[in-house]
Motif scaffolding. Structure first.
Motif, PDB file in Angstrom:
ATOM      1  N   THR A 146      37.976   4.123  13.101  1.00  0.00           N
ATOM      2  CA  THR A 146      39.046   4.211  12.102  1.00  0.00           C
ATOM      3  C   THR A 146      40.395   3.956  12.783  1.00  0.00           C
ATOM      4  OG1 THR A 146      37.743   5.718  10.751  1.00  0.00           O
ATOM      5  CG2 THR A 146      40.118   5.738  10.377  1.00  0.00           C
ATOM      6  N   GLY A 147      40.542   4.422  14.020  1.00  0.00           N
ATOM      7  CA  GLY A 147      41.770   4.128  14.786  1.00  0.00           C
ATOM      8  C   GLY A 147      41.961   2.628  14.965  1.00  0.00           C
ATOM      9  N   SER A 148      40.862   1.910  15.223  1.00  0.00           N
ATOM     10  CA  SER A 148      40.960   0.443  15.369  1.00  0.00           C
ATOM     11  C   SER A 148      41.379  -0.207  14.054  1.00  0.00           C
ATOM     12  CB  SER A 148      39.608  -0.134  15.805  1.00  0.00           C
ATOM     13  OG  SER A 148      39.243   0.377  17.063  1.00  0.00           O
ATOM     14  N   ALA A 149      40.811   0.282  12.942  1.00  0.00           N
ATOM     15  CA  ALA A 149      41.170  -0.284  11.630  1.00  0.00           C
ATOM     16  C   ALA A 149      42.648  -0.031  11.326  1.00  0.00           C
ATOM     17  CB  ALA A 149      40.280   0.324  10.541  1.00  0.00           C
ATOM     18  N   ILE A 150      43.115   1.178  11.635  1.00  0.00           N
ATOM     19  CA  ILE A 150      44.534   1.501  11.412  1.00  0.00           C
ATOM     20  C   ILE A 150      45.409   0.574  12.265  1.00  0.00           C
ATOM     21  CG2 ILE A 150      46.277   3.284  11.860  1.00  0.00           C
ATOM     22  CD1 ILE A 150      44.102   5.380  11.101  1.00  0.00           C
ATOM     23  N   ALA A 151      45.007   0.353  13.515  1.00  0.00           N
ATOM     24  CA  ALA A 151      45.788  -0.530  14.400  1.00  0.00           C
ATOM     25  C   ALA A 151      45.826  -1.954  13.840  1.00  0.00           C
ATOM     26  CB  ALA A 151      45.196  -0.506  15.804  1.00  0.00           C
TER      27      ALA A 151
END
Ligand SMILES: Nc1ncnc2c1ncn2[C@@H]1O[C@H](COP(=O)(O)OP(=O)(O)O)[C@@H](O)[C@H]1O
Ligand SMILES: Cc1ncsc1CCOP(=O)(O)O
Length: 287
Positions: free
Chosen positions: A205-210
């Motif tokens: 999810t952190g990658s998607a937010i980035a």
């Protein structure tokens, strides 16, 4: 700035168009457990991942990246040095820096690494589970290892107060997701319990937010706009949580390994119409 669900969904649709149009580069300093899933999920959204571990290349990467993700899941001295250099370089260009303090309360070493990072550069978004977000705020005892053992009693206030203090967007993920830019608080109620059967859903999810942050911030921006990054964070959380729902529907009887594949597949099929149909967004008032 006030926000309604329909405004959020329109902005999320714009981010989907932009990510496929721009194909932004997203530099990710992350852990060796989830790196491959994070790279594939970034690609499935239409962005371009580059995973990196070396301090020597951070000035070059910092000049060209759309956003930087720093995830401390398996942090070491060399990785924390890498993260220090990377965050400074990306801060200087006013590009988003996303910090995922995985397991920050698990050891005094992780705590110290995060303190050093926060002293040297400023995250635009902090994303973590209840235990990690509470630890950064100064509260302890909700977690063990990389997992949160408990919900926080007042997550809406926690994300709002931490966002105000750190002047960034805060994302608290779990069965319910809570987000704030210090002004608006948003509750997202998508997802599926089977997302807890695989490791790395929070990291991914952190990658998607980035990835969404990279297109939410114009190329020549002179400062970070937290409202835009709140919308990008909502887009990131909706992508992984709604994909979890679709994966559970598409592979009802599979084990966790097949569910993980179905989840990344589902991310690649998302579009603004699916997001609008399924999103469960609530703007929450905190006094
Ligand atoms: N019990 C649950 N029910 C529905 N969705 C969930 C549940 N737990 C987690 N999720 C989904 O998985 C995402 C990651 O949550 P979390 O469990 O905190 O990740 P991790 O443990 O990998 O850090 C959340 O954003 C949410 O969408
Ligand atoms: C198991 C594990 N150990 C170090 S990092 C990691 C993955 C954690 O992933 P997430 O924070 O998404 O649960």
């Amino acid at each position: 700035m006030s926000l309604s669900s329909s405004q959020v969904l329109r902005s999320v649709a714009d981010l989907y168009a932009a990510i496929r149009d721009v194909n932004p580069l997203v530099v990710q300093l992350t852990n060796f457990v989830v790196a491959n899933d994070q790279a594939n999920l970034t690609l499935a959204l239409g962005a371009s991942p580059i995973m990196s571990f070396s301090p020597e290349e951070q000035l070059d990467l910092g000049r060209i990246t759309g956003a930087l993700l720093v995830n401390i899941g398996t942090v070491s001295d060399i990785q924390s040095k890498t993260a220090l250099l990377a965050g400074k370089a990306v801060n200087e260009r006013h590009r988003p820096v996303i910090l995922d303090p995985v397991g920050v309360g698990a050891s005094s070493y992780r705590h110290q690494v995060v303190q050093e990072l926060l002293a040297e550069w400023r995250p635009s978004i902090i994303t973590g589970n209840a235990a990690e977000i509470a630890h950064i705020y100064g509260l302890t005892g909700l977690g063990r290892g990389v997992d949160s053992q408990q919900e926080h009693s007042d997550p809406a206030r926690l994300v709002r107060d931490l966002a105000l203090r750190e002047r960034c967007v805060v994302v608290l993920h779990g069965a319910t997701d809570w987000l704030s830019d210090g002004e608006t608080v948003v509750k997202l109620s998508n997802g599926h319990v089977r997302l807890t059967t695989i490791t790395g859903t929070g990291c991914s999810t952190g990658s998607a937010i980035a990835a969404f942050s990279a297109v939410a911030t114009p190329p020549e921006a002179k400062e970070i706009n937290l409202h835009d990054l709140l919308v990008a964070s909502i887009a990131g959380v909706l992508a992984t949580s709604i994909a979890g729902e679709i994966a559970a529907e598409n592979s009802p009887n599979s084990g966790p390994a097949s569910f993980r594949v179905a989840w990344i597949d589902a991310v690649s099929t998302l579009n603004p119409e699916i997001i609008s149909e399924r999103a469960r967004i609530q703007v929450v008032s905190v006094v």
